[in-house]
Design an enzyme around this catalytic site. Structure first.
Site, PDB file in Angstrom:
ATOM      1  N   GLY A  41      63.018  41.095  66.754  1.00 40.55           N
ATOM      2  CA  GLY A  41      63.480  42.167  67.635  1.00 40.55           C
ATOM      3  C   GLY A  41      63.069  43.566  67.221  1.00 40.55           C
ATOM      4  O   GLY A  41      62.941  44.455  68.065  1.00 40.55           O
ATOM      5  N   GLU A 106      66.090  47.592  61.953  1.00 40.15           N
ATOM      6  CA  GLU A 106      66.716  46.528  62.744  1.00 40.15           C
ATOM      7  C   GLU A 106      66.853  46.987  64.193  1.00 40.15           C
ATOM      8  O   GLU A 106      67.068  48.172  64.463  1.00 40.15           O
ATOM      9  CB  GLU A 106      68.071  46.197  62.101  1.00 40.15           C
ATOM     10  CG  GLU A 106      68.954  45.213  62.831  1.00 40.15           C
ATOM     11  CD  GLU A 106      68.394  43.804  62.987  1.00 40.15           C
ATOM     12  OE1 GLU A 106      67.263  43.668  63.467  1.00 40.15           O
ATOM     13  OE2 GLU A 106      69.120  42.840  62.666  1.00 40.15           O
ATOM     14  N   ASP A 107      66.728  46.055  65.123  1.00 39.02           N
ATOM     15  CA  ASP A 107      66.852  46.428  66.534  1.00 39.02           C
ATOM     16  C   ASP A 107      68.286  46.827  66.870  1.00 39.02           C
ATOM     17  O   ASP A 107      68.534  47.849  67.484  1.00 39.02           O
ATOM     18  CB  ASP A 107      66.361  45.291  67.453  1.00 39.02           C
ATOM     19  CG  ASP A 107      66.998  43.933  67.142  1.00 39.02           C
ATOM     20  OD1 ASP A 107      67.862  43.837  66.245  1.00 39.02           O
ATOM     21  OD2 ASP A 107      66.624  42.943  67.799  1.00 39.02           O
ATOM     22  N   ASP A 110      75.190  44.611  65.307  1.00 37.77           N
ATOM     23  CA  ASP A 110      76.198  44.032  66.195  1.00 37.77           C
ATOM     24  C   ASP A 110      77.423  43.655  65.358  1.00 37.77           C
ATOM     25  O   ASP A 110      78.237  44.506  65.012  1.00 37.77           O
ATOM     26  CB  ASP A 110      75.547  42.841  66.905  1.00 37.77           C
ATOM     27  CG  ASP A 110      76.408  42.208  67.981  1.00 37.77           C
ATOM     28  OD1 ASP A 110      77.279  42.881  68.530  1.00 37.77           O
ATOM     29  OD2 ASP A 110      76.196  41.003  68.279  1.00 37.77           O
ATOM     30  N   THR A 111      77.566  42.381  64.985  1.00 37.11           N
ATOM     31  CA  THR A 111      78.708  42.003  64.144  1.00 37.11           C
ATOM     32  C   THR A 111      78.563  42.556  62.725  1.00 37.11           C
ATOM     33  O   THR A 111      79.551  42.681  62.009  1.00 37.11           O
ATOM     34  CB  THR A 111      78.841  40.475  64.033  1.00 37.11           C
ATOM     35  OG1 THR A 111      77.673  39.957  63.394  1.00 37.11           O
ATOM     36  CG2 THR A 111      79.015  39.840  65.407  1.00 37.11           C
ATOM     37  N   GLY A 112      77.319  42.808  62.313  1.00 35.97           N
ATOM     38  CA  GLY A 112      77.075  43.299  60.961  1.00 35.97           C
ATOM     39  C   GLY A 112      76.759  42.189  59.972  1.00 35.97           C
ATOM     40  O   GLY A 112      76.437  42.451  58.811  1.00 35.97           O
ATOM     41  N   THR A 114      74.170  40.068  59.829  1.00 39.35           N
ATOM     42  CA  THR A 114      72.771  40.036  59.403  1.00 39.35           C
ATOM     43  C   THR A 114      72.481  41.129  58.379  1.00 39.35           C
ATOM     44  O   THR A 114      71.911  40.864  57.316  1.00 39.35           O
ATOM     45  CB  THR A 114      71.839  40.226  60.622  1.00 39.35           C
ATOM     46  OG1 THR A 114      72.171  39.232  61.592  1.00 39.35           O
ATOM     47  CG2 THR A 114      70.383  40.094  60.229  1.00 39.35           C
ATOM     48  N   LEU A 115      72.871  42.346  58.691  1.00 35.70           N
ATOM     49  CA  LEU A 115      72.534  43.451  57.785  1.00 35.70           C
ATOM     50  C   LEU A 115      73.330  43.402  56.490  1.00 35.70           C
ATOM     51  O   LEU A 115      72.827  43.809  55.447  1.00 35.70           O
ATOM     52  CB  LEU A 115      72.702  44.791  58.491  1.00 35.70           C
ATOM     53  CG  LEU A 115      71.479  45.177  59.329  1.00 35.70           C
ATOM     54  CD1 LEU A 115      71.759  46.405  60.180  1.00 35.70           C
ATOM     55  CD2 LEU A 115      70.257  45.417  58.440  1.00 35.70           C
ATOM     56  N   PHE A 159      75.293  42.947  76.607  1.00 36.41           N
ATOM     57  CA  PHE A 159      74.123  42.265  76.059  1.00 36.41           C
ATOM     58  C   PHE A 159      72.880  42.967  76.595  1.00 36.41           C
ATOM     59  O   PHE A 159      72.693  43.073  77.808  1.00 36.41           O
ATOM     60  CB  PHE A 159      74.115  40.782  76.438  1.00 36.41           C
ATOM     61  CG  PHE A 159      73.222  39.994  75.528  1.00 36.41           C
ATOM     62  CD1 PHE A 159      73.697  39.480  74.332  1.00 36.41           C
ATOM     63  CD2 PHE A 159      71.887  39.793  75.860  1.00 36.41           C
ATOM     64  CE1 PHE A 159      72.857  38.778  73.474  1.00 36.41           C
ATOM     65  CE2 PHE A 159      71.044  39.087  75.003  1.00 36.41           C
ATOM     66  CZ  PHE A 159      71.531  38.588  73.806  1.00 36.41           C
ATOM     67  N   ASP A 166      65.649  40.389  72.923  1.00 37.66           N
ATOM     68  CA  ASP A 166      65.443  39.267  73.842  1.00 37.66           C
ATOM     69  C   ASP A 166      66.743  38.666  74.343  1.00 37.66           C
ATOM     70  O   ASP A 166      67.822  38.861  73.763  1.00 37.66           O
ATOM     71  CB  ASP A 166      64.650  38.161  73.143  1.00 37.66           C
ATOM     72  CG  ASP A 166      65.520  37.400  72.141  1.00 37.66           C
ATOM     73  OD1 ASP A 166      66.116  38.046  71.262  1.00 37.66           O
ATOM     74  OD2 ASP A 166      65.629  36.165  72.264  1.00 37.66           O
ATOM     75  N   ARG A 172      61.393  40.643  75.861  1.00 37.85           N
ATOM     76  CA  ARG A 172      61.108  41.494  74.696  1.00 37.85           C
ATOM     77  C   ARG A 172      60.150  42.627  75.036  1.00 37.85           C
ATOM     78  O   ARG A 172      60.179  43.678  74.405  1.00 37.85           O
ATOM     79  CB  ARG A 172      60.497  40.664  73.563  1.00 37.85           C
ATOM     80  CG  ARG A 172      61.483  39.741  72.861  1.00 37.85           C
ATOM     81  CD  ARG A 172      60.886  39.291  71.536  1.00 37.85           C
ATOM     82  NE  ARG A 172      61.558  38.130  70.977  1.00 37.85           N
ATOM     83  CZ  ARG A 172      62.645  38.183  70.203  1.00 37.85           C
ATOM     84  NH1 ARG A 172      63.202  39.335  69.912  1.00 37.85           N
ATOM     85  NH2 ARG A 172      63.160  37.071  69.727  1.00 37.85           N
TER      86      ARG A 172
HETATM   87  P1  IMP Z   1      74.597  40.799  63.846  1.00 41.28           P
HETATM   88  O1  IMP Z   1      74.320  39.956  62.658  1.00 41.28           O
HETATM   89  O2  IMP Z   1      75.697  40.254  64.696  1.00 41.28           O
HETATM   90  O3  IMP Z   1      74.798  42.256  63.544  1.00 41.28           O
HETATM   91  O4  IMP Z   1      73.405  40.605  64.823  1.00 41.28           O
HETATM   92  C1  IMP Z   1      72.264  41.273  64.825  1.00 41.28           C
HETATM   93  C2  IMP Z   1      71.275  40.464  65.634  1.00 41.28           C
HETATM   94  O5  IMP Z   1      71.862  39.852  66.797  1.00 41.28           O
HETATM   95  C3  IMP Z   1      70.231  41.399  66.170  1.00 41.28           C
HETATM   96  O6  IMP Z   1      69.174  41.519  65.270  1.00 41.28           O
HETATM   97  C4  IMP Z   1      69.821  40.731  67.451  1.00 41.28           C
HETATM   98  O7  IMP Z   1      68.796  39.810  67.181  1.00 41.28           O
HETATM   99  C5  IMP Z   1      71.029  39.977  67.918  1.00 41.28           C
HETATM  100  N1  IMP Z   1      71.730  40.712  68.967  1.00 41.28           N
HETATM  101  C6  IMP Z   1      72.948  41.255  68.905  1.00 41.28           C
HETATM  102  N2  IMP Z   1      73.294  41.854  70.041  1.00 41.28           N
HETATM  103  C7  IMP Z   1      72.251  41.682  70.875  1.00 41.28           C
HETATM  104  C8  IMP Z   1      71.990  42.102  72.240  1.00 41.28           C
HETATM  105  O8  IMP Z   1      72.782  42.766  72.918  1.00 41.28           O
HETATM  106  N3  IMP Z   1      70.783  41.722  72.746  1.00 41.28           N
HETATM  107  C9  IMP Z   1      69.872  41.006  72.038  1.00 41.28           C
HETATM  108  N4  IMP Z   1      70.072  40.614  70.774  1.00 41.28           N
HETATM  109  C10 IMP Z   1      71.253  40.946  70.207  1.00 41.28           C
HETATM  110 MG    MG Z   2      67.284  40.750  65.424  1.00 43.18          MG
END
Ligand code: IMP
Ligand code: MG
Length: 183
Positions: A41, A106-107, A110-112, A114-115, A159, A166, A172
């Site tokens: 992303g 990072e694109d 969201d929940t945090g 991944t980072l 979303f 994507d 994308r």
């Molecule tokens: P996290 O681990 O929940 O913070 O998620 C981050 C990843 O979730 C991002 O890198 C995206 O790949 C995916 N993601 C979260 N929200 C969206 C959205 O609204 N559209 C597309 N991808 C999303």
């Molecule tokens: Mg991503």
């Protein structure tokens, strides 16, 4: 292609990335940056952000996936996502980052999950500095307490697709960031 409602236009994205690039240039004068893009992303964001920064820079990419706990995007749109999901690495960096100035790109934050995972992993390799640049931030969805150092836009709990993001690998390449309607 279906018409989707534009949330952030390509012009606004370009303007904000120019500002983020200037901020990074100011913060790291005379330093060499390693931009680490989170696949897939962040690829488009990274290519624009890196060119908005007037410093020596190189880039690398890292890949993550959640352990099959994250629902499909349509499930997520219908029911939200309520898991404490675990993250795993699917592609590691090609280069060592010890002693280097690293900016994770990072694109969307969201929940945090991944980072948080990536920051811990990369920190253990002892970079000189570790920062996070996220184009989008959905603060209302956070499950772990993490913030990016550079944020493009805070957005509501929608979303979104386009500009690298994507929905089931689609959209994308849309130049604007658009909202996928909830069914
Ligand atoms: P996290 O681990 O929940 O913070 O998620 C981050 C990843 O979730 C991002 O890198 C995206 O790949 C995916 N993601 C979260 N929200 C969206 C959205 O609204 N559209 C597309 N991808 C999303
Ligand atoms: Mg991503």
């Amino acid at each position: 292609m279906t018409e989707l409602k534009v949330l952030i236009s390509r012009q606004n994205i370009a303007q904000r990335i120019a500002e983020m690039g200037s901020a990074i240039t100011q913060d790291f004068q005379n330093e060499r940056i390693v931009f680490v893009g989170v696949l897939k992303g962040a690829a488009i964001f990274l290519s624009d952000l890196a060119r908005a920064v007037q410093l020596d820079a190189t880039f690398d990419f890292i890949g993550t996936s959640s352990y099959g706990v994250r629902p499909s995007p349509d499930q997520e749109l219908k029911h939200g996502w309520d898991s404490t999901g675990e993250i795993r690495l699917t592609k590691d960096l090609d280069q060592a980052i010890a002693g280097k100035t690293v900016i994770v790109v990072e694109d969307i934050l969201d929940t945090g999950l991944t980072l948080t995972f990536l920051k811990k992993l990369l920190k253990s390799r002892e970079p000189k500095a570790l920062r996070v640049a996220a184009l989008l931030d959905k603060p209302s969805r956070r499950k772990l307490p993490i913030e990016a150092d550079y944020v493009g836009f805070a957005i509501p709990d929608e979303f979104v697709v386009g500009y690298g993001l994507d929905y089931a690998e689609m959209y994308r390449n849309l130049p604007d960031i658009c909202v996928v309607p909830r069914q």
